[in-house]
Design a protein around this motif. Structure first.
Motif, PDB file in Angstrom:
ATOM      1  N   THR A  27      -2.917  -6.184   9.900  1.00 23.11           N
ATOM      2  CA  THR A  27      -2.977  -7.177   8.705  1.00 23.11           C
ATOM      3  C   THR A  27      -4.433  -6.927   7.873  1.00 23.11           C
ATOM      4  O   THR A  27      -4.609  -6.819   6.640  1.00 23.11           O
ATOM      5  CB  THR A  27      -2.310  -8.425   8.643  1.00 23.11           C
ATOM      6  N   VAL A  44      -5.210  -3.493   6.701  1.00 24.50           N
ATOM      7  CA  VAL A  44      -4.625  -3.287   5.529  1.00 24.50           C
ATOM      8  C   VAL A  44      -5.233  -4.005   4.162  1.00 24.50           C
ATOM      9  O   VAL A  44      -5.456  -3.508   3.496  1.00 24.50           O
ATOM     10  CB  VAL A  44      -3.084  -3.476   5.661  1.00 24.50           C
ATOM     11  N   ARG A  45      -5.338  -5.242   4.490  1.00 22.52           N
ATOM     12  CA  ARG A  45      -6.199  -5.841   3.454  1.00 22.52           C
ATOM     13  C   ARG A  45      -7.195  -5.520   3.134  1.00 22.52           C
ATOM     14  O   ARG A  45      -7.921  -5.553   2.050  1.00 22.52           O
ATOM     15  CB  ARG A  45      -6.201  -7.814   3.990  1.00 22.52           C
ATOM     16  N   THR A  58      -8.937  -2.537   3.675  1.00 22.22           N
ATOM     17  CA  THR A  58      -8.613  -1.340   2.916  1.00 22.22           C
ATOM     18  C   THR A  58      -8.270  -1.378   1.411  1.00 22.22           C
ATOM     19  O   THR A  58      -8.816  -0.831   0.379  1.00 22.22           O
ATOM     20  CB  THR A  58      -7.456  -0.362   3.675  1.00 22.22           C
ATOM     21  N   ALA A  59      -7.195  -2.227   1.194  1.00 25.84           N
ATOM     22  CA  ALA A  59      -6.693  -2.533  -0.232  1.00 25.84           C
ATOM     23  C   ALA A  59      -7.998  -3.291  -1.093  1.00 25.84           C
ATOM     24  O   ALA A  59      -8.105  -2.976  -2.233  1.00 25.84           O
ATOM     25  CB  ALA A  59      -5.530  -3.710  -0.094  1.00 25.84           C
ATOM     26  N   ALA A  60      -8.716  -4.025  -0.280  1.00 28.59           N
ATOM     27  CA  ALA A  60      -9.746  -4.768  -1.055  1.00 28.59           C
ATOM     28  C   ALA A  60     -10.883  -3.829  -1.312  1.00 28.59           C
ATOM     29  O   ALA A  60     -11.317  -3.575  -2.541  1.00 28.59           O
ATOM     30  CB  ALA A  60     -10.272  -5.767  -0.151  1.00 28.59           C
ATOM     31  N   ILE A  84     -10.384  -0.292  -1.747  1.00 25.39           N
ATOM     32  CA  ILE A  84      -9.767   0.493  -2.885  1.00 25.39           C
ATOM     33  C   ILE A  84      -9.879  -0.194  -4.344  1.00 25.39           C
ATOM     34  O   ILE A  84     -10.291   0.295  -5.408  1.00 25.39           O
ATOM     35  CB  ILE A  84      -8.576   0.960  -2.628  1.00 25.39           C
ATOM     36  N   ALA A  85      -9.566  -1.576  -4.259  1.00 25.99           N
ATOM     37  CA  ALA A  85      -9.399  -2.099  -5.417  1.00 25.99           C
ATOM     38  C   ALA A  85     -10.643  -2.499  -6.105  1.00 25.99           C
ATOM     39  O   ALA A  85     -10.980  -2.222  -7.369  1.00 25.99           O
ATOM     40  CB  ALA A  85      -8.823  -3.582  -5.261  1.00 25.99           C
TER      41      ALA A  85
END
Length: 468
Positions: free
Chosen positions: A356, A359-360, A362-364, A366-367
């Motif tokens: 988790t 994923v969070r 990586t998403a952060a 990318i965002a």
């Protein structure tokens, strides 16, 4: 994973790769890096998921698709360099995550095998412990058997002397008292020996065994009632270990009734419910001064009853003495997880939390990267807009210093691919504050004088053309 799921994963990977190739064909000669960059994560993700959860035979996909993509690009554009670029790019996008997925699959299988081996070792250790306990109980049972034999022999000698003394004087009465105490002690030892043996019965005890216990006491002159008279139907469907413990309860209750009870009748009653069975041994008119005993029989019986989730109560009720035991019909499942299960759950929890977090994170990233790119693009456009009126008012021959105040703060950073006129240097400005507009104004200077000004129209598939 099933073949249907594997087919679905493979289809998703093929669709993602096909979309990337189409985007590559449309943007290979223009400024389309953003589109390809947006599609690349989809190809990476699809290939990684297919490698992690797909069947092994799907290896042909990352091997064949890059070659097919290169062939399609070659036929569509005729450029060998474009086909080579497509082959390398789509190969990296497919092979790298697919191999990473296969590695994760093998790693997960290895971890699962380790947990299974640990569970087997724990079961083997539990079985070895049970075997050692049974051997120790057998040894104690054999020792108790010798003690019981010795005590019974002493009781036989004492009772033999009583039979020869027909006058029953005072010494004979004392001998009877000693005999009763010795027989009681022998019965206690017998109960301990039976408790020490913890063998699991191979067949469910029947009501005949209970009836034999009652019949033996009746033969000795005791008044014993069995309610119901045939308890066999009550034992149907019970686990063998539960039925064997039920017989032990009745045996212990009858033994205590004979030792500690008076001359009153004894009643053994049963009651059955879907999930439990209850037995009560009642001694009517119990002796107020019972024979001494060690109490080990009831203590051991209570431990066994508590171990399977039952309940045992005993004591006086007015002039009666009761032994009441409630037992489950089926042996309960082991309470709580094993040590391996507990450790496995903790490890899985750590893995889930780390996944988790990854994923969070990586998403952060990318965002934030997308936001930074958009913000930079907006700032680049906003600070380099050359108004149309200013562009129109510029005349050839104007000096750079004279018009500097009318020009924007900065020039555009992206290149156009159009070479500057010989001997001049050029500056590019945004023609509009629209972020989606790619058109630029170009001002070219020679020795500080404006020599040309152009509008560069840049459609998606063209690096730029000079317009008016």
């Amino acid at each position: 994973m099933t073949d249907r799921a594997t087919l679905a994963l493979s289809s998703v990977m093929l669709v993602a790769a096909a979309l990337w190739v189409i985007a590559y064909l449309l943007t290979s000669d223009g400024d389309g890096v953003v589109v390809l960059a947006l599609l690349a994560p989809a190809v990476l993700g699809a290939a990684g998921v297919a490698g992690r959860w797909g069947r092994r035979h799907t290896v042909w996909l990352p091997a064949v698709v890059p070659a097919a993509a290169a062939l399609v690009v070659l036929l569509a554009t005729g450029g060998l360099d474009s086909a080579t670029g497509a082959f390398i790019a789509i190969g990296v996008l497919l092979w790298t995550p697919w191999l990473a997925g296969r590695w994760l699959r093998a790693r997960a299988a290895l971890g699962q095998a380790g947990w299974q081996a640990a569970a087997r070792w724990e079961d083997q250790a539990r079985e070895a412990e049970d075997d050692a306990r049974r051997r120790e109980r057998d040894r104690l049972a054999a020792r108790m058997h010798d003690l019981v034999g010795h005590d019974l022999a002493r009781a036989a000698l004492t009772l033999g002397g009583l039979e020869l003394d027909t006058a029953l004087p005072a010494p004979a009465q004392r001998a009877v008292a000693r005999a009763r105490q010795q027989v009681s002690t022998a019965a206690e030892h017998l109960a301990e020996a039976v408790t020490a043996i913890d063998a699991t019965p191979t067949a469910t005890p029947t009501g005949a065994e209970l009836d034999d216990l009652v019949t033996d006491l009746r033969a000795d002159g005791s008044d014993v009632a069995l309610v119901p008279a045939d308890p066999s139907p009550l034992l149907d469907g019970t686990d063998p270990a539960i039925a064997a413990l039920l017989v032990r309860v009745v045996r212990e209750g009858l033994t205590n009734a004979v030792k500690h009870g008076g001359d009153g009748p004894i009643e053994v009653s049963f009651a059955r419910w879907p999930a439990q069975i209850v037995v009560v041994v009642r001694s009517h008119g119990a002796n107020q001064h019972p024979a001494p005993g060690s109490g080990h029989g009831l203590a051991a019986l209570r431990r066994d009853v508590d171990e399977i989730g039952g309940a045992l109560e005993h004591g006086r009720s007015h002039d009666d003495y009761l032994l009441a035991v409630r037992l489950p019909v089926h042996h309960p499942a082991p309470a709580g997880p094993t040590q391996v299960d507990h450790a496995h759950r903790l490890a899985l929890g750590d893995v889930r939390r780390s996944r988790t977090t990854a994923v969070r994170g990586t998403a952060a990233v990318i965002a934030v990267s997308i936001l930074l790119v958009v913000a930079y693009r907006a700032a680049d456009v906003a600070t380099s807009v050359l108004p149309t009126d200013t562009f129109t008012a510029l005349a050839l021959g104007d000096t750079r210093t004279a018009v500097a105040d009318a020009l924007p703060l900065r020039t555009r950073t992206d290149a156009t691919g159009i070479p500057a006129p010989a001997g001049s240097w050029c500056e590019h400005y945004s023609s509009s504050p629209d972020l989606l507009s790619a058109d630029l104004y170009r001002l070219c200077w020679v020795d500080g004088h404006l020599t040309s000004k152009d509008l560069l129209r840049r459609p998606a598939a063209d690096p730029g053309t000079i317009g008016t």
